[in-house]
Design a protein around this motif. Structure first.
Motif, PDB file in Angstrom:
ATOM      1  N   THR A   9       1.006  -2.949   0.020  1.00 20.42           N
ATOM      2  CA  THR A   9       0.328  -1.255  -0.115  1.00 20.42           C
ATOM      3  C   THR A   9       1.989  -0.162  -0.949  1.00 20.42           C
ATOM      4  OG1 THR A   9       1.043  -0.928   2.349  1.00 20.42           O
ATOM      5  CG2 THR A   9      -1.692  -1.740   1.359  1.00 20.42           C
ATOM      6  N   SER A  31      -4.565  -5.522   7.596  1.00 18.81           N
ATOM      7  CA  SER A  31      -4.164  -4.334   6.050  1.00 18.81           C
ATOM      8  C   SER A  31      -3.396  -5.605   4.925  1.00 18.81           C
ATOM      9  CB  SER A  31      -2.785  -4.095   6.888  1.00 18.81           C
ATOM     10  OG  SER A  31      -1.656  -3.033   5.509  1.00 18.81           O
ATOM     11  N   THR A  50      -7.383  -7.209   3.861  1.00 16.99           N
ATOM     12  CA  THR A  50      -7.705  -6.328   3.389  1.00 16.99           C
ATOM     13  C   THR A  50      -7.041  -6.359   1.729  1.00 16.99           C
ATOM     14  OG1 THR A  50      -8.544  -5.122   5.137  1.00 16.99           O
ATOM     15  CG2 THR A  50      -9.243  -4.108   3.304  1.00 16.99           C
ATOM     16  N   TYR A  51      -5.986  -5.791   1.598  1.00 16.81           N
ATOM     17  CA  TYR A  51      -5.392  -5.433   0.436  1.00 16.81           C
ATOM     18  C   TYR A  51      -5.630  -6.715  -0.187  1.00 16.81           C
ATOM     19  CZ  TYR A  51      -1.894  -4.389  -3.431  1.00 16.81           C
ATOM     20  OH  TYR A  51      -2.006  -3.829  -4.243  1.00 16.81           O
ATOM     21  N   ASP A  74      -8.536  -7.119  -3.753  1.00 13.13           N
ATOM     22  CA  ASP A  74      -8.211  -7.361  -5.162  1.00 13.13           C
ATOM     23  C   ASP A  74      -9.256  -8.770  -6.029  1.00 13.13           C
ATOM     24  OD1 ASP A  74      -6.318  -8.140  -7.509  1.00 13.13           O
ATOM     25  OD2 ASP A  74      -4.690  -8.927  -6.770  1.00 13.13           O
ATOM     26  N   VAL A 105      -9.140  -0.589  -0.627  1.00 11.08           N
ATOM     27  CA  VAL A 105      -7.487  -0.743  -0.595  1.00 11.08           C
ATOM     28  C   VAL A 105      -6.703   0.460   0.181  1.00 11.08           C
ATOM     29  CG1 VAL A 105      -4.802  -0.086  -2.023  1.00 11.08           C
ATOM     30  CG2 VAL A 105      -6.595  -1.972  -3.334  1.00 11.08           C
ATOM     31  N   ALA A 119      -6.674  -0.704   3.413  1.00 11.11           N
ATOM     32  CA  ALA A 119      -5.216  -0.996   3.506  1.00 11.11           C
ATOM     33  C   ALA A 119      -3.768  -0.589   3.909  1.00 11.11           C
ATOM     34  CB  ALA A 119      -4.633  -2.123   2.752  1.00 11.11           C
ATOM     35  N   ARG A 120      -4.490   0.683   3.200  1.00  9.66           N
ATOM     36  CA  ARG A 120      -2.948   1.695   3.002  1.00  9.66           C
ATOM     37  C   ARG A 120      -2.885   2.279   4.555  1.00  9.66           C
ATOM     38  NH1 ARG A 120      -3.656   3.305  -2.978  1.00  9.66           N
ATOM     39  NH2 ARG A 120      -2.254   1.621  -4.403  1.00  9.66           N
TER      40      ARG A 120
END
Length: 346
Positions: free
Chosen positions: A35, A298, A301-302, A306, A314, A317-318
């Motif tokens: 992230t 996190s 999810t990132y 993708d 994203v 996730a951040r």
């Protein structure tokens, strides 16, 4: 059941779940790198570079010095699954090195070690559970640490996807990644059925809502992460036909949805126990069982964003990586305070 004297050494009492700290540190580091929080990721890698070998040395010393205590732990329904943190921590460390592009030559060795440890620990524990004559009921014998069977299996799948390209898309490693991913999913379905039955049909008190229940979510998060890594592979995993990618994407979406499903419920139960009922949060090794699932969600999810081409995820996730990092700091402070109290004699 074993009973220990009051004067037993710290080495004899050393918890089987100690490697949960390495797991949590590793996955928060991975999520931080993914992230864009690279500085935090590198710091956490440095911590794990020290913590993993130190904990491994302590575990080996305990095995040699107190084999009966180790045996008593691994045949216990409550403590036995904790040894699987060693498997997961080893594989997570390998994945951490892979994400940071550090020591790629060490990755196959860590994968081999993690797979070997999985065979020894998982089958020793399951054999002990099978042939043991004194078995507790679901209320006393089943807790969230049993889902470490899933986490350890999926951690091998994740690391195998990182090692395979090093060997030019190795078919055996692709098969290992795919098989471990599917096996972990099947183990989750078996265990979560029992867990859901216990939660809904067996009386539970606030004291029973311990931190390891967060692995309900963490186990699905790492399954999502492994599935996303398989989708993102530049080649078909284990030679699947063209629609294999579609199957992977559908199943991985289901895993991400299941991981997301658990978060509001677990958060509500956490608030119920610690805010409404007022049970204070005290540091134990189990606190890392909250950090790991949050960090894994996190990272998962990132990776899923993708793999599924859903860039808006994203941002999720951040945000969640910041929550995971905050819980890591709180757990680290708790660990340091606990260590200082031990040194000062209370």
């Amino acid at each position: 059941m074993s009973t220990f004297d009051p004067g037993q050494s710290w080495l004899r009492e050393f918890p089987p779940t100690a490697f949960a700290m390495v797991m949590a540190t590793g996955i928060v580091s991975i999520a931080a790198h993914l992230t864009g929080y690279d500085v935090a990721g590198w710091i956490l890698l440095g911590i794990n570079a020290v913590a993993w070998p130190v904990l491994l040395a302590i575990t080996l010393c305990r095995l040699l010095r107190y084999p009966r205590a180790v045996h008593a732990d691994i045949v216990d329904h409550g403590r036995g699954p904790g040894f699987l943190t060693l498997v997961a921590a080893t594989a997570v460390l390998g994945s951490q090195l892979s994400i940071c592009h550090v020591l790629p030559q060490a990755l196959p060795w860590l994968l081999g070690l993690a797979a070997g440890l999985w065979l020894v620990v998982a089958y020793t524990f399951l054999a002990a559970m099978t042939i043991g004559q004194r078995k507790p009921g679901l209320h006393a014998g089943l807790n969230g640490t049993w889902l470490l069977l899933v986490v350890a299996t999926e951690s091998i799948a994740v690391l195998a996807t990182a090692v395979s390209p090093i060997h030019g898309a190795s078919v055996p490693l692709d098969l290992l990644a795919l098989a471990a991913w599917l096996l972990g999913g099947i183990l989750y379905m078996m265990l979560i059925t029992l867990i859901f039955y216990r939660w809904c049909f067996v009386p539970m008190r606030a004291a029973d809502l311990t931190e390891p229940w967060w692995i309900n979510m963490g186990a699905m998060a790492i399954t999502t992460f492994a599935g996303s890594r398989l989708i993102l592979a530049t080649h078909n995993p284990a030679g699947w036909p063209g629609d294999g990618q579609l199957v992977l994407q559908i199943l991985t979406t289901g895993c991400w949805a299941m991981a997301t499903f658990w978060i509001p419920l677990l958060a509500a139960l956490f608030i119920e126990k610690h805010v409404i009922i007022g049970d204070p949060v005290r540091y134990t090794v189990a606190e890392w069982s909250v950090v790991f699932p949050l960090g894994m969600y996190s990272a998962a999810t990132y990776a899923y964003a993708d793999a599924a081409h859903l860039p808006f995820l994203v941002n999720v996730a951040r945000i969640t990586v910041l929550i995971a990092f905050a819980t890591w700091i709180l757990a680290a402070i708790g660990l340091l305070r606990s260590a200082l109290r031990s040194v000062n004699g209370k």
